[in-house]
Design a protein around this motif. Structure first.
Motif, short mmCIF file in Angstrom:
data_model
loop_
_atom_site.label_atom_id
_atom_site.label_comp_id
_atom_site.label_asym_id
_atom_site.label_seq_id
_atom_site.Cartn_x
_atom_site.Cartn_y
_atom_site.Cartn_z
N LYS A 1 0.83 -1.20 0.00
CA LYS A 1 0.00 0.00 0.00
C LYS A 1 0.86 1.25 0.00
O LYS A 1 0.56 2.23 -0.69
CB LYS A 1 -0.92 -0.02 1.22
CG LYS A 1 -1.90 1.12 1.25
CD LYS A 1 -2.83 1.00 2.43
CE LYS A 1 -3.81 2.16 2.45
NZ LYS A 1 -4.69 2.12 3.61
N TYR A 2 1.94 1.24 0.77
CA TYR A 2 2.84 2.39 0.82
C TYR A 2 3.57 2.55 -0.51
O TYR A 2 3.71 3.67 -1.03
CB TYR A 2 3.84 2.22 1.96
CG TYR A 2 4.82 3.36 2.09
CD1 TYR A 2 4.45 4.56 2.68
CD2 TYR A 2 6.11 3.25 1.59
CE1 TYR A 2 5.34 5.60 2.79
CE2 TYR A 2 7.01 4.29 1.68
CZ TYR A 2 6.62 5.46 2.30
OH TYR A 2 7.51 6.50 2.39
N GLY B 1 1.55 4.05 -3.33
CA GLY B 1 1.14 5.43 -3.12
C GLY B 1 2.10 6.45 -3.70
O GLY B 1 2.00 7.63 -3.38
N GLN C 1 9.42 4.07 -3.01
CA GLN C 1 8.23 4.31 -3.84
C GLN C 1 8.61 4.60 -5.28
O GLN C 1 7.99 4.10 -6.22
CB GLN C 1 7.43 5.49 -3.29
CG GLN C 1 6.74 5.23 -1.99
CD GLN C 1 5.97 6.44 -1.51
OE1 GLN C 1 6.30 7.58 -1.83
NE2 GLN C 1 4.94 6.20 -0.73
#
Length: 169
Positions: A15-16, A19, A55
Motif C-alpha cells: 500500500k505504501y 502510493g 516508492q
C-alpha cells in the motif's frame, strides 16, 4: 513477520509503495542521488532517500536508481536521459517534501499523460477479454471454442466423469 522489522517497516508494504506520486518521464534511464550522511544541510536529501526512494523504485522499474553517499560536499540529484543529456537538480538545504515536489514538477510525467496511461491500461476492447463488462460474456461465443455445456451438452467422451470413471449409459 520478518519484513516488519527494522526502521519504519511501513516502507515495505504494498500500500505504501503503490502510493507513489512521482512517475519519471520515459526518457529518463538513470537517476543518481548524491548526499553526505553526517552533514546537517544534507538531512532533507537523506530523508528523501529513506522515505521516497522505495516508492520511486517501485513505480519506475525500468529506471536505474543509485545513491552515492559521502562523495560530494553538496547534495544533488542527477538524471541521465536516453539521448545522452543529463540534468542536475540541487537539493542543498531542502526538506524531503520540497525535494519530492520539485522532482514531480521537473522530471515527473504530467497529470494528463498519467491519466491517458491509466485509461489505456484499463481498456476493455481487447478481443481476448471476456466477462460481464466486456464485448463477449463467455469464451464459448468465440468461433472455434467449445460451446457452453448449459446450452449444448458436451459429448460423453469429452466429460471427465465418463472418460475416467468408465460410466456406461
Amino acid at each position: 513477520m520478518p519484513f516488519m522489522k527494522g526502521p519504519a517497516p511501513i516502507r515495505r508494504t504494498i500500500k505504501y509503495l503503490e502510493g507513489a506520486r512521482l512517475a519519471l518521464k520515459d526518457q529518463i534511464k538513470i537517476m543518481t542521488i548524491n548526499y553526505h550522511v553526517t552533514a546537517p544541510h544534507h538531512q532533507g536529501t537523506k530523508d528523501f532517500v529513506f522515505w521516497y526512494l522505495p516508492q520511486i523504485q517501485y513505480r519506475n522499474p525500468n529506471v536505474q536508481i543509485a545513491t552515492l553517499k559521502n562523495l560530494t560536499p553538496s547534495p544533488f540529484v542527477r538524471c541521465f536521459y536516453d539521448t545522452g543529456h543529463e540534468m542536475l537538480i540541487d537539493t542543498f538545504g531542502r526538506t524531503k517534501e520540497e525535494i519530492h515536489e520539485h522532482l514531480i514538477n521537473v522530471i515527473g510525467k504530467q497529470k494528463d499523460v498519467l491519466e491517458a496511461e491509466t485509461i489505456a491500461r484499463e481498456k476493455k476492447d481487447n478481443p481476448a477479454n471476456f466477462g460481464t463488462l466486456c464485448e463477449r460474456h463467455c469464451i464459448c461465443e468465440i468461433p472455434g471454442q467449445v460451446p457452453c455445456p448449459g446450452t449444448c451438452p458436451l459429448p460423453k467422451h469429452w466429460r471427465g466423469k465418463y472418460k475416467y470413471n468408465k460410466v456406461q449409459e
